[in-house]
Every structure is written in C-alpha cells, then in structure tokens.
Write an enzyme that holds these catalytic residues in place. Structure first.
Site, PDB file in Angstrom:
ATOM      1  N   GLU A 183      -5.268 -30.909 -33.054  1.00  0.00           N
ATOM      2  CA  GLU A 183      -5.823 -29.674 -32.512  1.00  0.00           C
ATOM      3  C   GLU A 183      -7.216 -29.906 -31.943  1.00  0.00           C
ATOM      4  OE1 GLU A 183      -3.699 -26.208 -35.109  1.00  0.00           O
ATOM      5  OE2 GLU A 183      -5.073 -27.548 -36.137  1.00  0.00           O
TER       6      GLU A 183
ATOM      7  N   THR B  54      -2.557 -18.237 -29.627  1.00  0.00           N
ATOM      8  CA  THR B  54      -3.882 -18.837 -29.489  1.00  0.00           C
ATOM      9  C   THR B  54      -4.514 -18.556 -28.132  1.00  0.00           C
ATOM     10  OG1 THR B  54      -2.850 -20.860 -28.719  1.00  0.00           O
ATOM     11  CG2 THR B  54      -3.326 -20.723 -31.047  1.00  0.00           C
TER      12      THR B  54
ATOM     13  N   CYS C 227     -20.913 -44.154 -20.612  1.00  0.00           N
ATOM     14  CA  CYS C 227     -19.715 -44.511 -21.365  1.00  0.00           C
ATOM     15  C   CYS C 227     -19.347 -45.944 -21.038  1.00  0.00           C
ATOM     16  CB  CYS C 227     -18.573 -43.578 -20.976  1.00  0.00           C
ATOM     17  SG  CYS C 227     -17.010 -44.044 -21.696  1.00  0.00           S
TER      18      CYS C 227
ATOM     19  N   THR D 115       0.148 -24.852 -26.116  1.00  0.00           N
ATOM     20  CA  THR D 115      -0.001 -24.269 -27.442  1.00  0.00           C
ATOM     21  C   THR D 115       1.242 -24.591 -28.242  1.00  0.00           C
ATOM     22  OG1 THR D 115      -0.341 -22.260 -28.714  1.00  0.00           O
ATOM     23  CG2 THR D 115       0.942 -22.030 -26.719  1.00  0.00           C
ATOM     24  N   TYR D 116       1.036 -24.776 -29.529  1.00  0.00           N
ATOM     25  CA  TYR D 116       2.179 -24.968 -30.405  1.00  0.00           C
ATOM     26  C   TYR D 116       2.280 -23.770 -31.333  1.00  0.00           C
ATOM     27  CZ  TYR D 116       1.301 -29.607 -28.626  1.00  0.00           C
ATOM     28  OH  TYR D 116       1.073 -30.668 -27.794  1.00  0.00           O
ATOM     29  N   ASN D 117       1.511 -22.738 -30.978  1.00  0.00           N
ATOM     30  CA  ASN D 117       1.472 -21.538 -31.797  1.00  0.00           C
ATOM     31  C   ASN D 117       1.097 -21.826 -33.246  1.00  0.00           C
ATOM     32  OD1 ASN D 117       2.120 -19.728 -29.726  1.00  0.00           O
ATOM     33  ND2 ASN D 117       4.265 -20.344 -29.872  1.00  0.00           N
ATOM     34  N   THR D 118       0.235 -22.792 -33.428  1.00  0.00           N
ATOM     35  CA  THR D 118      -0.227 -23.060 -34.785  1.00  0.00           C
ATOM     36  C   THR D 118      -1.750 -23.083 -34.777  1.00  0.00           C
ATOM     37  OG1 THR D 118      -0.161 -25.407 -34.333  1.00  0.00           O
ATOM     38  CG2 THR D 118       1.741 -24.474 -35.443  1.00  0.00           C
TER      39      THR D 118
END
Lengths: 470, 788
Positions: A441, A376, A189, A364-367
C-alpha cells in the site's frame, strides 16, 4: 583486456527460447572457465599488486563477469539461467577463485527484503512482465522489483518507458538517456544516473558528455534550465522557456525531453524510497522546513556534474516572493487539453501516459491496512489533489478541508519530501506514516505521488507550449 | 435595464440582418447561449458572465450578471444555457459543482435565482427541456446527471451513468422524455427522464471522451457526437441499435457540435485544443469542411446558431476573449482552394480524367491529343435551395481512348488462358508456353521461354524442333542485333559460340551484325562435352535421350522434381500468359548470356546450322563447371525487364514456372507486387479461374492467403428457409440438420449442391442423377429446380 574470441557473450540469455538460453549459458561457461584457468595460480587478489598491472586488468574484467553472473543468479526471470549461473559460480569457486557475494539488502532500503517478492515466486502475469523487461533491457532493476507489487501499473509503466526510451522517436537514443541522466541527477539519484549512464554508453553516447553538461551539445545544454525549473518549480515555466529552447530544437523534441524528464523523475522517486538517502537529515516535524532549504549543502558527489545551479530547489509554492497565478485545472486539464497536445506532438505517447495516469489513480484493491471492502477513492483523491496543491494547481470542485482530515502530519511530511526533494527521504519518514499499512500500500502511495507530480509538471509544461503555439 | 429582455425583438422571424463583427470581452469565454429571439447572447466564463445585445453593427453590453463584492466560485461558469421558452430564464454550471438559475425578470441587481449544490464535482453541462418551462438537466464530472424542477428546492431525480464523468447532456427534440448523455469513457447513453434507475440504451461512440452531442433539429432521431478522437459521428437512433451513418474526421479533438438550422446535413464544430477555427461540415462530404471561420486567435469554446431557423448567422465565444458573429457569406470555403481531380484507367487502356472545368479549359490551347475523345460533361449538383453559396461545381470529363488495334489486349487474354504454369515438367512447360507465344506471334516471348528451357533444362529435341519450325516460317533474313563481344564471351564460357536472339522488334538502335560472325557452331564441343556430363536418370521426364546427357548438375535435377504436381481438381489448368510487345533486348546486353538470335517481329530464319549451333551452345554452357545459379542474375534481370515493360504477365508466369530456381533472387516485396498486379489484371478481364490458379501457385504468403479470405458462404436452412448463421450442420433455429441430401437424406459433408430457389439440395452425384429423370425438386417441395 585481452578478450578477443574469449569474450563472454550474454545476449543469448534474453531469449525466450530455452534452448537458445541453454546454448548461450554453455558458451558462457566455457568462456569463463577458459578465462579462469590462467588466473588460478594467482591466489592474492591482485587489485593491490601494483607490480602486475596486466594481470590486474584481467582480474578486474573477470570479477566484473563474475559479478554479472551473480546478478543473473539472483535477478533473472528464467529459472534455468539462475540455476546455471549459480552452478558456474560454484565451478569457479572450486577452482580456488574467490567469488563475489551479494552485499545489498534487496531492491529497497525501506522495505525489508523478505517483504518483497523474490524472483522465482512470481505468478504468471508477473513473470510475463519480468520476461518482457529482461528481454528488452537485459536486467530487472530495483524499480521493477518494487513496482511489481502492482503488476497492472508496472505493465503500463514499462510500456511507456520502453516506448520513450527504446522505440523510434524524434530524438536519437543517446540523447534520451542523457536527458534521463540530467533529470535523475537533479534529484541526486545515483542509482538512476548510473543506469542511464550505462545505457547511454551502450547506445553509443560520447563519454565526454558525461564530464559535465557543458560538454554536451548546445541543444541539450538549453534543456538544462528547463530541466531545473521543471524539476523543482514547474509553475515558473513560461512560454519564454519554450522559446529559448525552441530556437535550437523543434517542439517535438522538446516534448519528448519533457516526457523523459517526467519519466525519469518517476523512476527516481520510486527508487528514492528504495535507496538510502545520502543526506541524513533529521526528521523535521514542520512542513515549513523547506523554506530554508536553500542553504543546504550542495551535493558533492560526481552527480553534480550533470546539472548546474545546485542550490536551486523546491520552494513552497505559496511562499516564494513572486506572485504566480493559481493554475486552475478547469481551464487546462490533462484529459481535455494535455492529452491532445501530447498526442499531436508525439503520437501515441498521450495514450500511454493517459493509461498510466488512469491506472495509478484508479488502482484499488478496496483494502486499507487490515480492513477490506473500503472505498479508497476519497483518500486517493485527497493525496492526488494535495500534491497538485503543492504545485499550485487548484481544483474548483474540491474542498481542501478534506485533505486535512484525511492526511495526518507525518504523512504530509513524507509526501512533501518525496515529491519535492526525494533525495531527502529517509527510512524513518517512510516508517513513521501509516504504521498499520502494508508495504504494497505504501508503494501504491508512491506510485500515486509520482504520477500526480508528473501530471503537475506536464500540465505546466504543456500549458507553456500551448501558449507558445498560439 | 430590467426591460432589457424585451429590447430588440423587432428582428423576429427569419429576417435577421447584420455583418461579421466582434467585441472584446474582459475574460476568456467558456460558453455562450442565445436568447430565443436571437437578439441577445449570454457569455459565461471563469471571470465573465454578461449579456450582450446583438445589434446591426455591433455587440452592446446589456447586463453584467457578476454582481457582489466577493468573487464566488458560483460565478465561475463552465456552461450556460438560455431557456428557449422563457426569455428571462438562464442556467449556469459552475466549476465547483453548483448549478445556478438566473431570473432576468428580478427587479434587483442580483438576478441569481436558485442554487443547487448537489453535485460533488464540476458540472460540465446544463440543459433546459425544449418545451417544459421548469425542467433543467445537469451532467457532472462526478458521473451523475440530475434533473431539477425549478419549482422545487432539490433535484427530482438523479441518474447514475456508472461510467465516469458526464461531458454533455441534451434533451431530445423529438421525444419529450428522452435525453442523451455522453461520457468521458467514450459511451453515449439514452435515458428516459421518468426512469432514473437505468438507462434505456448505451453504446460506445468514440475512443476516449465524448465531449459533446447534439440532436438533429428536425424530426429525425439523428444524434451527432464529437470526441477527443477527432471524429464527429452521426448516429441514427431510430433503429434498435444506434447506427453510425456519417463520420467526419476533423484535425483536432471536437469540443462542440451544433447542427445547422434548415440544412439537413450540415453541422458546425469547434475544437478544444490546437485548432482555433470553426468548421461547418456537410456530413455527406466528410473530408473537407464546406465552410470555415478563421477569426479566432485562441481556441473556440462556444458556438451557437443565432436563430433556430436561420442558417446564416453563427455566434462564437473564445478563449481569446472575443465574441464573434460570423456571417455565412464571409466564410472561407476550403473547397475553393482545392482542385478535385479524378483519374482512372480503363480495362482496355482508356484513360478518363475529370477535373474542375476551370482547370481544364485553362490549358485548352494545347494541341489536342489524337486519341482524345473529349466529352465535356458537366455535372451540376442540384443546389440546396437554402444554400447560399452559388459556386457551382462543374467539372469536365475527358476520355482518352486508345486506338482500337494499337494495344488491344487480346493477346493478354489468350496468353493467360493458354499458358501452362504447373503440372508438367519444366521443359514441357517452357516449350508449351513458347509455342503459345509463338502462335500469338509474340516471338520474343517465345524465345525467352525457349531460352529458359535451355538454361534450366537440358536441351532436347523440342527446342530444335521449335526453332526449325520458326525457320520454316521465317522469310526474312536474319537481322542480328546484339552488340556483345564475342571474345569476352568465349573466354568466359570456356569456349564456344553464342547464339544471338534478336529479341523484340527491330529497333532502329539495334546494330545489325553479320549473323555468321556471331553464331559460332561448335560441333566438336557438343560431342565431347556431352560425354563428360554425367547422365542423371533421376529426371524422368526428359524427352529425348540426349537430354539426360546435358543436365547441368544434380541440384537442378532435383529441384525439378517438385514440378510434378497433381492435376488440379477444380479447374483445368490454363496457360500462363507471356508476352512482351516490347523487345527483350536486355538479355543481349549481358555479355555472359547465351544468345540466340531470332527475331520476333519478322520471324527469324535460321539456317539448320544455326539451330544446331543453338544446341551445341547449350551443351557447352552446361558444362559442369558452371555454378548452378550462374544464370539466375540474368534471369532476374530479364524478369525485371519484362515487369518494367508492363508485361507483368511474363514476369509472374516465369516466376511460377521456375519456382524455387529463381524465387530467392527476387525480393518478396517485388514478387508480391508483381503478383498483385497480375491478379488485378486477370480479374479485370474476368479471368477468375486463372487468377485463382495464379494465387494458388504463388509462393508469397501475402498472395496465397488471398484465397483464404472471405471464403465463408452462408446458406439457408433447408427446413426453415432462414439463413444459417452458425457453424456446423445444425440450424440453430429449427434445431435440425440443415444440409441433408434431399435424395439420400444423409448429412452432406463435402460437395453440396443446392437450389437457390428452395434451398434444397444434396450430394452432387445424387442430384445429378435425380435430375436426369425429373425436373422437380427431389425434396418434393414442388419447386422446379434448376441445377446448372
């Protein structure tokens, strides 16, 4: 460069006090305009004019300053600095001097620039993070800009980085950056290697070391082997490795090094998806592709100076010849064992890393894509365990069938590439999995990947240390 | 083999015998548990599940419960427990989340009885009900606890902790329905087995995971918890809120904790990482384990007391694949290797020293110290009748008294009371303090003050008066003792004489110089220079006319201004303390210091000429050519000297009096150190007002904030007589203004005086007035208030 009192001083810009920044900017402006004056007459870009070497040197220096200004005008969390930098650039331009232009595509090659948060649009929390980072490092690097999708994690990440790389610790600062270089180089890298090279020189490292590992002190050379194993096949770490290294440096230092390796690896992977890989390899559908990796072309760039044995790479855990017993988490896990050991060897680091794991794992954003209110946790667990599975770490209480149901093939390919050979990740791979999902995400997935991998490596390394100690 | 469960019950009761012994297991153990009769132990681990009989001399393998050809994760045990009512009944928690029960009474080789696969993650703990035969409880990584009735196929109730993984579950021994659960996030919950919907109580016990808990075997509602934060805490659960009553700090994370039978305050712990030993702690003595077993070579994973009522046998399993029986009398006692000692300084210079008797007697052949009033006092701890250790800890206490008059601290108190630290001009302060010191016959200190005055203020009539005074008193001739070179001085200062102060007691080392040699008067200089120096009329406080003429410079003059401090309201200012029993010779060592000769021990007799010369010197010193901070290095050294001599009183007093003039010369930390020492001393002598004044006058932030700490005083509401906990004027219980004046019925904002008997009170003035005419409470409550 005949700079002397004309030297441009940048440090005032990191201040949180706007008056201090203002003064610093004014000084910079004066200094730059002073420098620009004698150069005005020379219209030709003098890099090429070999008959004016002196002048060329000052041009070189001047252009570097302009480039820095350009960077500030784009990437400084303080609005006043951004505007003023731009203004100074304009002034220089009006003097008839060419000014540099941004070339890149934003912090990531994979994520379109417009999807990424622009500096200046951040909310209060992000701004604090940016300001902290800028104050500490004098820059906002690509990694920070991508990770800011998940500010909660970024905060923990920066805290840990800062503690490991800048705060008091058992290792001298330049050692730490050198280890960072070694680790990042293992995955070719260049971005990270350069960052650490800069920092290394900045804290007073010996430039000779950069010519190759053999120029570094024995202590660091001993780490080379460990670095290699840890980076690619951590399950092979044994207590002998620790012993070899230990004869030259105390365990604490070693721990630190490992942590750093880990840390850098993190950065590395995060950045890998941002940067185009130099090795354009075709997307291969099969997971088995990696068994033939050994014949792959050795990297030619100068990065290879920083590590030896370039052919050493990841091998499928289950496929390589030797029998290595499965690592059972129930017998050695981070929460119960690793944490205590790390904290014992390097106080507070355990806590920081623990926090980071927790945040990454529980974030998590629960999406999911366009769906809302999704739990999730199952998916996160599947990803986490899949990565550990690649390193031969097994959870007794997990049904590995779930992985196959939840993760499709292209996603698995992506995971495996990023985790094991991040230098081979391509935009195509990045695009081909989870097409519906948002970039944030996907970045989250990357965070999961790096943390899971870091934990896997840590577990192996710490277990080896434990065995060494008992 | 099927009879095995009944093989060795002969031991029974409390008559266990045995020795420290061990046996090799084939694999690392994760947990162990004993049978009720203390004759057998079960060992469970990832690759082992066996029952051993504990015989007199050895462990004998009785039964291997891992049967069947294909290895199953169901046998990979994280925990095992043997029912304390039914010796045929065992339960294991598997790492794959299965709870298995085993019936040893089964005739077949496979003793596996029931299989509960309800948990999704690893089960960390299983626990049988202490009295109920069929009730089994499990706690799992998935955050749930389940209660099983062994007569049914499924769990009868599920408890959701809502706080991450469950690490331990334990039925209460006292309450039939209660159990405790500990969690990875540091919480402990108490549940009623009949109410699966909600926990009864929850509190945060540790920072980080709580790995284990154990109810006290006796009937007291104590719960011990151990966590990753290396602590063992004992909670009293009898009160409304769980109260931490003991806390033991271990050196590694605590994996298991078990109360020791028959010993109310003892418990055994082992660690999960790094530390392989088993410790038995007396929770009342949390810093050192009372016993230690060091046999294991890898971490200890399971500990259990062999018998419910026997405190001397401990069994343990370890990752090093051994099973041990530890006998208490073979334990090592760290306390034996420690040398407890105590040392304390008394207020009046006494020194008390306590140590183990053996240590003290060892060197008794030394010549006794004259002031040694030695009391060999032996403290014998009442022995716990159950305690096996016979090592009596007796210690000897020695008290070294100082001779009554040699270092009486009377001067300290007097000086502290009488010194003036602020509120007047620098010159006045110095003079006053010099006088105080003189009167306490601490001449050296007095001279120091006088010198400070000379250095920082213009010389006035006062110093000469002082000197004359001393001259009058003095009878002895002048022993001058400074060893500096006059010539250097003279050249350095631009002319003139120095006075030598003989400071301090006469030390034999001091060289006596001829006084006339050292004292050079220079009257001419005095006059001429006096006229050179511009007079500064800003200084209002000068006493004599001449003073103005000899100001050093403007800067000093200005710094003088802040000195006029308003009189302190609360208490009368006391005098600062200055005193130095030991001599301030060091002043003289500095070649560039002005020297005034005077002798403390015997008062110095100065001839009038000399006192004159003193004045003249100071004049010349203050020639405007001298930089203002010319002397600060010297004064700094002087302060250091006093502080090192133990007279921190002088150092602090001068520091306060000189204020800004000297403060920058001495680093914060030293100043703070001086202040704290002095304040500490003052408080030991109960000179509260003075210590308060010192705190107030100090310029160190760390010191001044002392006065701001714990300044809250809660009063009772005068209506309902309950304590007022909230801020403001309204009592939150009776909703009325609490602090109204009983005389004028207005709310008192400001000085409030109240009776501690009936809580009534009011404006200070009003109450005073009232009490002139009445002895009863102005509120009419009938209380005979006393306001003193």
């Amino acid at each position: 460069m005949a700079e002397g009192e004309n030297e441009v001083r940048w440090d005032g810009l990191c201040s949180r006090d706007s008056a201090t920044r203002d003064t610093a900017l004014e000084n910079i402006k004066q200094a730059i305009l002073r420098k620009a004056e004698p150069l005005r007459s020379v219209k030709v870009l003098p890099y090429r004019s070999s008959e004016q070497p002196l002048n060329a040197a000052s041009w070189d220096g001047f252009n570097r300053i302009l480039a820095r200004l350009l960077m500030l005008s784009k990437r400084c969390p303080f609005e006043d600095v951004r505007e003023k930098s731009q203004f100074i650039l304009k002034c220089v331009q009006e003097l008839g001097i060419r000014i540099p232009r941004p070339l890149g595509h934003g912090p990531s090659r994979f994520i379109p620039e417009k999807e990424i948060l622009q500096v200046g649009n951040e909310d209060a929390q992000m701004h604090t993070l940016f300001a902290d980072s800028f104050a500490a490092l004098g820059r906002l690097d690509n990694i920070t800009l991508v990770m800011v999708f998940h500010p909660q994690y970024l905060e923990s990440f920066l805290k840990t980085q800062h503690y490991l790389l800048q705060m008091d610790g058992p290792l001298p600062l330049h050692y730490r950056h050198y280890i960072g270089i070694m680790a990042a180089a293992r995955h070719q890298c260049s971005y990270l290697v350069n960052l650490h090279v800069n920092d290394f020189l900045h804290v007073g490292g010996d430039p000779k070391w950069l010519n190759g590992l053999e120029n570094a002190p024995q202590k660091l050379q001993n780490l080379g082997e460990l670095n290699k194993v840890l980076a690619h096949r951590p399950w092979l770490i044994t207590k002998e490795h620790i012993e070899i290294t230990d004869s030259f440096c105390e365990v604490e230092a070693l721990m630190e090094k490992m942590k750093q390796l880990q840390e850098c690896r993190d950065e590395e992977e995060a950045s890998q998806e941002e940067m185009a890989s130099r090795f354009e390899i075709e997307k291969r559908e099969s997971m088995f592709v990696f068994s033939s990796d050994d014949e792959e072309v050795a990297p030619t760039r100068d990065i290879s100076r920083h590590f030896e044995d370039t052919s050493y790479g990841y091998k499928d855990f289950s496929r390589h010849g030797m029998h290595v017993p499965t690592f059972r988490v129930q017998d050695y896990c981070w929460e119960d064992h690793g944490y205590s050991l790390v904290n014992r060897l390097y106080p507070d680091v355990g806590q920081l890393i623990d926090e980071k794991f927790h945040i990454a794992y529980n974030l998590t954003y629960n999406t999911m894509a366009m769906h809302k209110d999704v739990d999730t946790s199952m998916l996160r667990r599947a990803i986490w365990n899949y990565i550990h599975c690649m390193f031969g770490i097994r959870y007794d209480d997990y049904d590995y069938g779930e992985i196959n149901q939840l993760l499709d093939r292209s996603f698995k390919v992506y995971i495996k590439t990023v985790v094991c050979t991040p230098e081979k990740a391509t935009k195509k791979m990045y695009d081909s999995f989870w097409r519906q999902f948002k970039h944030s995400e996907k970045v989250h997935v990357n965070l999961l990947l790096i943390e899971a991998r870091m934990q896997a490596e840590l577990l192996y390394a710490l277990r080896a240390i434990t065995r060494y100690m008992t | 083999m099927e009879k095995m469960a009944r093989v060795t019950t002969a031991l029974g009761g409390n008559t266990l015998t045995g020795r420290t012994m061990y046996c090799h297991l084939d694999a690392p153990a994760n947990a162990i548990s004993v049978c009720r009769d203390a004759a057998q132990v079960v060992v469970a681990g990832r690759n082992i599940f066996k029952i051993y009989a504990i015989e007199e001399e050895q462990f004998v393998e009785k039964l291997n419960l891992r049967v069947g050809r294909k290895p199953s994760l169901n046998f990979s045990c994280a925990d095992v427990v043997w029912h304390q009512m039914d010796e045929n009944l065992l339960a294991t928690a598997a790492t794959n989340g299965v709870v298995v029960t085993w019936n040893l009474g089964k005739p077949s080789r496979n003793k596996q009885d029931q299989l509960f696969t309800e948990h999704k993650r690893t089960v960390n703990k299983v626990c049988f009900h202490p009295t109920e035969a069929y009730m089994l409880l499990s706690g799992s990584q998935d955050g749930y606890m389940k209660c099983f009735d062994l007569r049914k196929k499924d769990s009868v109730s599920t408890f959701s902790g809502q706080s991450e993984s469950v690490r331990d579950v334990q039925f209460s021994i006292r309450d039939y329905f209660t159990f405790a659960a500990t969690f990875e996030n540091g919480n402990v919950q108490l549940w009623d087995i009949r109410r699966p919907d909600r926990y009864e109580r929850m509190f945060t016990a540790h920072n980080g995971p709580v790995f284990c808990c154990d109810w006290h075997p006796e009937d007291r509602g104590w719960l011990a918890t151990g966590g990753r934060d290396k602590m063992v805490k004992v909670w009293d659960m009898n009160t409304n809120r769980a109260k931490e009553i003991y806390c033991v700090q271990s050196i590694a994370s605590v994996a298991r904790v078990k109360w020791r039978p028959e010993c109310k305050h003892h418990l055994a712990t082992c660690s999960m990482m790094v530390d392989h030993n088993i410790y038995v702690w007396d929770v009342r003595r949390p810093y050192i384990p009372s016993a230690m077993f060091e046999e294991h070579r890898d971490v200890t994973t399971g500990i259990v007391w062999r018998h419910l009522h026997d405190p001397y046998f401990l069994l343990s399993g370890s990752k090093d694949s051994t099973l041990y029986q530890h006998i208490f009398k073979d334990a090592s006692q760290p306390i034996e290797r420690a040398n407890p000692e105590g040392l304390c300084y008394g207020l009046f210079g006494d020194l008390a020293f306590a140590a183990k008797e053996s240590l003290v007697t060892a060197d008794s052949n030394r010549k006794p110290y004259p002031g040694d009033r030695r009391h060999p006092i032996f403290f014998k701890r009442k022995l716990d009748p159950t305690e096996q250790f016979e090592s009596v800890s007796s210690s000897a206490l020695s008290v070294f008294e100082t001779e009554p008059d040699s270092s009486s601290m009377g001067w300290f108190v007097d000086t502290a009371r009488r010194y003036a630290l602020a509120g007047r001009s620098l010159a006045e302060l110095c003079d006053h303090n010099a006088k105080v010191a003189k009167e306490l016959s601490r001449n050296q200190v007095a001279q120091t003050w006088t010198m400070l005055r000379i250095i920082y203020c213009s010389p006035g009539t006062m110093p000469s008066a002082n000197l004359n005074h001393s001259i009058g008193k003095g009878s002895a001739s002048l022993p001058l003792m400074n060893s500096f070179n006059l010539k250097d001085m003279a050249s350095g200062m631009g002319s003139e004489a120095r006075l030598d102060w003989s400071k301090g007691e006469n030390r034999s080392e001091n060289i006596l110089l001829d006084s006339s040699a050292t004292l050079i008067t220079n009257d001419e200089n005095e006059e001429t220079e006096g006229s050179d120096v511009p007079a500064d009329y800003l200084l209002g406080d000068v006493e004599g006319d001449e003073d103005e003429l000899y100001l050093m410079d403007h800067e000093n003059a200005h710094t003088e201004e802040p000195e006029y401090v308003l009189p302190q309201e609360a208490f009368p200012l006391r005098h600062e303390i200055v005193d130095n029993p030991s001599g301030p010779d060091h002043l003289q060592d500095k070649a560039d210091s002005p020297h005034v000769s005077g002798n403390e021990a015997e008062t110095v007799s100065l001839t009038p000429v000399e006192s004159f010369s003193l004045i003249s010197i100071s004049h010349t010193l203050y020639e405007s050519r001298l930089p203002p901070d010319f002397f600060s290095a010297l004064v700094r050294d002087m302060l250091r000297f006093y502080a090192e001599q133990g007279d921190v009183q002088m150092a602090v007093s001068v520091l306060i009096v000189l204020g800004e003039r000297i403060r920058k010369e001495i680093d914060e930390q030293t100043q703070e150190h001086w202040y704290t020492s002095y304040i500490d001393l003052l408080q030991r002598f109960r000179l509260w007002n003075i210590s308060n004044q010192v705190i107030k006058l100090s310029t160190c932030r760390a010191i001044t904030c002392l006065n701001q700490a714990s300044t809250t005083l809660h009063v009772n509401c005068s209506n309902c007589k309950r304590p007022m906990s909230n801020k403001g004027w309204i009592c939150d219980r009776c909703r009325q203004c609490a602090s109204t004046c009983a005389v004028c019925h207005h709310v008192v904002k400001g000085l409030f005086v109240w009776c501690q008997g009936c809580s009534h009170g009011g404006h200070l003035q009003h109450i005073l007035k009232w009490l002139e005419s009445s002895t009863q409470c102005p509120a009419g409550c009938g209380h005979l208030c006393e306001y003193t």
